[in-house]
Design a protein around this motif. Structure first.
Motif: not given
Length: 132
Positions: A79-80, A88-89, A109-112, A124-126
């Motif tokens: 995702x941006x 989305x989650x 360093x990511x939103x997960x 996975x969404x990141x």
């Protein structure tokens, strides 16, 4: 010559439910006119994703049974923004899909976050976290 990975095939129990789930993530599958048990989606850059029902695939995979336990393979959607991951989650869980890992800021360093598709496969969404 080395082989190229260009297709991912997923065995699903309910074609309609799987297509609806992945449509929420921007993947538009097309049912094969020769078999309603097989669908495909071309991704930007060339990879192809296929959905095959258990009924379609099991004749070609003697002894196959659905795996138990947690997911071994995950599809990962970028995702941006971190807010996009959270939204989305929340949308997928509100639509009845099982959350596996609620959104979190990972040490790399990511939103997960991770949700389960209709067959329990991990998705996975990141997104990259802003630089600090």
């Amino acid at each position: 010559m080395n082989p190229r990975l260009n297709t991912i095939a997923m065995i699903v129990s309910d074609m309609d439910a799987s297509m609806a789930f992945y449509a929420r993530l921007g993947l538009e599958f097309t049912i094969d006119p020769r078999s309603p048990e097989h669908a495909g989606c071309d991704l930007p850059g060339g990879p192809h994703v296929m959905l095959d029902t258990e009924k379609f695939r099991t004749p070609f995979l003697p002894g196959w049974s659905a795996p138990g336990g947690g997911p071994r393979t995950l599809l990962c959607f970028e995702f941006d923004t971190p807010a996009g991951v959270d939204a989305k989650y929340a949308e997928l869980v509100a639509a009845g899909h099982r959350g596996i890992a609620e959104p979190f800021d990972a040490f790399w360093g990511m939103r997960y976050a991770t949700v389960a598709d209709p067959d329990g496969s991990g998705v996975d969404l990141y997104a990259a976290l802003p630089a600090r």
